[in-house]
Design an enzyme around this catalytic site. Structure first.
Site, PDB file in Angstrom:
ATOM      1  N   ARG A  29     -23.465  44.892 -60.426  1.00 48.40           N
ATOM      2  CA  ARG A  29     -22.896  44.481 -61.714  1.00 48.40           C
ATOM      3  C   ARG A  29     -23.690  43.315 -62.291  1.00 48.40           C
ATOM      4  O   ARG A  29     -24.059  42.390 -61.564  1.00 48.40           O
ATOM      5  CB  ARG A  29     -21.415  44.117 -61.554  1.00 48.40           C
ATOM      6  N   ASP A  30     -23.932  43.402 -63.605  1.00 44.77           N
ATOM      7  CA  ASP A  30     -24.669  42.352 -64.312  1.00 44.77           C
ATOM      8  C   ASP A  30     -23.854  41.061 -64.282  1.00 44.77           C
ATOM      9  O   ASP A  30     -22.634  41.060 -64.473  1.00 44.77           O
ATOM     10  CB  ASP A  30     -24.928  42.790 -65.763  1.00 44.77           C
ATOM     11  N   ILE A  31     -24.536  39.956 -64.083  1.00 47.21           N
ATOM     12  CA  ILE A  31     -23.854  38.664 -63.995  1.00 47.21           C
ATOM     13  C   ILE A  31     -23.282  38.235 -65.354  1.00 47.21           C
ATOM     14  O   ILE A  31     -22.329  37.454 -65.412  1.00 47.21           O
ATOM     15  CB  ILE A  31     -24.839  37.602 -63.415  1.00 47.21           C
ATOM     16  N   VAL A  96     -35.874  39.465 -66.738  1.00 38.28           N
ATOM     17  CA  VAL A  96     -36.149  39.520 -65.300  1.00 38.28           C
ATOM     18  C   VAL A  96     -37.298  40.505 -65.057  1.00 38.28           C
ATOM     19  O   VAL A  96     -37.171  41.699 -65.348  1.00 38.28           O
ATOM     20  CB  VAL A  96     -34.898  39.961 -64.507  1.00 38.28           C
ATOM     21  N   HIS A 100     -35.619  47.361 -64.373  1.00 33.33           N
ATOM     22  CA  HIS A 100     -34.170  47.593 -64.257  1.00 33.33           C
ATOM     23  C   HIS A 100     -33.660  48.366 -65.455  1.00 33.33           C
ATOM     24  O   HIS A 100     -34.137  48.224 -66.569  1.00 33.33           O
ATOM     25  CB  HIS A 100     -33.404  46.280 -64.102  1.00 33.33           C
ATOM     26  N   HIS A 102     -30.158  49.230 -67.562  1.00 35.40           N
ATOM     27  CA  HIS A 102     -28.781  48.797 -67.803  1.00 35.40           C
ATOM     28  C   HIS A 102     -27.915  50.043 -68.011  1.00 35.40           C
ATOM     29  O   HIS A 102     -28.268  50.921 -68.815  1.00 35.40           O
ATOM     30  CB  HIS A 102     -28.693  47.957 -69.081  1.00 35.40           C
TER      31      HIS A 102
HETATM   32  P1  DGP Z   1     -32.973  41.973 -69.278  1.00 36.85           P
HETATM   33  O1  DGP Z   1     -32.690  41.240 -70.543  1.00 36.85           O
HETATM   34  O2  DGP Z   1     -33.136  43.467 -69.541  1.00 36.85           O
HETATM   35  O3  DGP Z   1     -34.121  41.382 -68.499  1.00 36.85           O
HETATM   36  O4  DGP Z   1     -31.648  41.835 -68.401  1.00 36.85           O
HETATM   37  C1  DGP Z   1     -31.578  41.154 -67.192  1.00 36.85           C
HETATM   38  C2  DGP Z   1     -30.123  41.106 -66.817  1.00 36.85           C
HETATM   39  O5  DGP Z   1     -30.034  40.611 -65.483  1.00 36.85           O
HETATM   40  C3  DGP Z   1     -29.253  40.173 -67.663  1.00 36.85           C
HETATM   41  O6  DGP Z   1     -28.289  40.962 -68.369  1.00 36.85           O
HETATM   42  C4  DGP Z   1     -28.565  39.248 -66.674  1.00 36.85           C
HETATM   43  C5  DGP Z   1     -28.845  39.893 -65.340  1.00 36.85           C
HETATM   44  N1  DGP Z   1     -29.060  38.964 -64.257  1.00 36.85           N
HETATM   45  C6  DGP Z   1     -29.992  37.973 -64.215  1.00 36.85           C
HETATM   46  N2  DGP Z   1     -29.922  37.328 -63.039  1.00 36.85           N
HETATM   47  C7  DGP Z   1     -28.937  37.928 -62.329  1.00 36.85           C
HETATM   48  C8  DGP Z   1     -28.404  37.712 -61.024  1.00 36.85           C
HETATM   49  O7  DGP Z   1     -28.829  36.831 -60.263  1.00 36.85           O
HETATM   50  N3  DGP Z   1     -27.388  38.519 -60.630  1.00 36.85           N
HETATM   51  C9  DGP Z   1     -26.903  39.525 -61.434  1.00 36.85           C
HETATM   52  N4  DGP Z   1     -25.900  40.257 -60.948  1.00 36.85           N
HETATM   53  N5  DGP Z   1     -27.394  39.758 -62.657  1.00 36.85           N
HETATM   54  C10 DGP Z   1     -28.394  38.968 -63.098  1.00 36.85           C
END
Ligand code: DGP
Length: 116
Positions: A29-31, A96, A100, A102
């Site tokens: 799950r996205d943070i 990041v 990945h 979404h």
């Molecule tokens: P993007 O903008 O496509 O690079 O999305 C990266 C997503 O990653 C963003 O929606 C927040 C998520 N994210 C970043 N760091 C972490 C983390 O440490 N844990 C989780 N679960 N999600 C993270």
């Protein structure tokens, strides 16, 4: 890559709410969820982004999409629908540098891109 947060999540070194994992991909799950269901699907192997040749030297993209569709079904989105989104570069706010996908759903998601 030891300094990559998503590599560390895939290896279990960093905690995350993991909803699916197999030999090729991990999903968690996205943070910062942008929808009731917001899951990130990543390759376990480090691949920088969609322009990285490593994304095409195996069927990892297919496996990521396959996992996303399976997770969507488990999350109850098969009928209501969902969006699969992949960002690249600053205009898309990629943050990041580990490939990945979404998976977003659980409410009406509105227009695909915010009107200018
Ligand atoms: P993007 O903008 O496509 O690079 O999305 C990266 C997503 O990653 C963003 O929606 C927040 C998520 N994210 C970043 N760091 C972490 C983390 O440490 N844990 C989780 N679960 N999600 C993270």
């Amino acid at each position: 890559m030891s300094n990559c947060i998503f590599c560390r999540i895939a290896s279990g070194d960093l905690p995350a709410n993991v909803v699916y994992q197999n030999a090729d991909v991990t999903a968690f799950r996205d943070i910062h969820p942008a929808a009731p269901v917001h899951v990130l699907i990543i390759p376990n192997q480090h691949i920088d982004n969609i322009c990285d040749e490593r994304a095409y030297s195996s069927d990892i993209l297919g496996r990521m999409f396959q996992a996303a569709n399976q997770i969507a079904a488990v999350e109850g989105l098969a009928e209501s629908g969902y969006r699969l989104l992949l960002n690249y570069g600053p205009d898309a706010s990629l943050s990041v540098p580990h490939l990945h996908l979404h998976l977003l759903g659980g409410r009406h998601l509105g227009p695909m891109v915010m009107p200018a």
